[in-house]
Design a protein around this motif. Structure first.
Motif, PDB file in Angstrom:
ATOM      1  N   ALA A   1      61.602  21.789  34.234  1.00  0.00           N
ATOM      2  CA  ALA A   1      61.885  21.442  32.831  1.00  0.00           C
ATOM      3  C   ALA A   1      63.034  22.308  32.340  1.00  0.00           C
ATOM      4  O   ALA A   1      63.504  23.199  33.047  1.00  0.00           O
ATOM      5  CB  ALA A   1      60.650  21.653  31.963  1.00  0.00           C
TER       6      ALA A   1
ATOM      7  N   THR B   1      61.473  23.844  26.849  1.00  0.00           N
ATOM      8  CA  THR B   1      60.125  23.334  27.152  1.00  0.00           C
ATOM      9  C   THR B   1      59.265  24.416  27.774  1.00  0.00           C
ATOM     10  O   THR B   1      58.109  24.613  27.387  1.00  0.00           O
ATOM     11  CB  THR B   1      60.215  22.105  28.075  1.00  0.00           C
ATOM     12  OG1 THR B   1      60.965  21.084  27.410  1.00  0.00           O
ATOM     13  CG2 THR B   1      58.839  21.584  28.437  1.00  0.00           C
TER      14      THR B   1
ATOM     15  N   ALA C   1      53.371  18.008  27.862  1.00  0.00           N
ATOM     16  CA  ALA C   1      54.772  18.067  28.274  1.00  0.00           C
ATOM     17  C   ALA C   1      55.026  17.112  29.444  1.00  0.00           C
ATOM     18  O   ALA C   1      56.043  16.410  29.478  1.00  0.00           O
ATOM     19  CB  ALA C   1      55.149  19.495  28.659  1.00  0.00           C
TER      20      ALA C   1
ATOM     21  N   LYS D   1      58.828  15.666  29.464  1.00  0.00           N
ATOM     22  CA  LYS D   1      59.591  16.907  29.320  1.00  0.00           C
ATOM     23  C   LYS D   1      59.402  17.838  30.513  1.00  0.00           C
ATOM     24  O   LYS D   1      60.192  18.755  30.710  1.00  0.00           O
ATOM     25  CB  LYS D   1      59.180  17.640  28.037  1.00  0.00           C
ATOM     26  CG  LYS D   1      59.584  16.898  26.785  1.00  0.00           C
ATOM     27  CD  LYS D   1      59.196  17.672  25.557  1.00  0.00           C
ATOM     28  CE  LYS D   1      59.656  16.918  24.312  1.00  0.00           C
ATOM     29  NZ  LYS D   1      59.409  17.687  23.111  1.00  0.00           N
TER      30      LYS D   1
END
Length: 96
Positions: free
Chosen positions: A55, A59, A73, A78
């Motif tokens: 990521a 993030t 996430a 992400k």
């Protein structure tokens, strides 16, 4: 080596100390580098691992600080996971 990686590794070591994580995992942080985690702890390194989580720095920082759930996430795109999903789930429990 960036201060971000050093700080993240230190935070991960605190979380690992209270867990029974027994695999190998790598955080690949875009533009920063990589952090390895195993039974010895977390360190700034780029090695083979059972699971690699990738990521951007923003993030990862949100995950490390507890502002973002790793599963959320991943589901929102992400965070990408390559390798052993079971190990990724164990790691998510450590980060929670």
């Amino acid at each position: 080596m960036s201060d971000f990686l050093e700080k993240a590794a230190a935070e991960l070591n605190t979380k690992l100390a209270a867990s029974d994580f027994d695999g190998t995992a790598k955080f690949d942080i875009a533009g920063e580098g990589a952090i390895m985690m195993d039974s010895e702890g977390a360190r700034v390194a780029d090695e083979e691992a059972e699971v690699t989580l990738s990521a951007d720095a923003e993030t990862f920082q949100a995950i490390f600080e507890g502002d973002m759930n790793p599963t959320s996430a991943f589901m929102s795109g992400k965070l990408s996971v390559d390798g052993d999903m079971g190990m990724a789930m164990k790691l998510a429990a450590v980060l929670a």
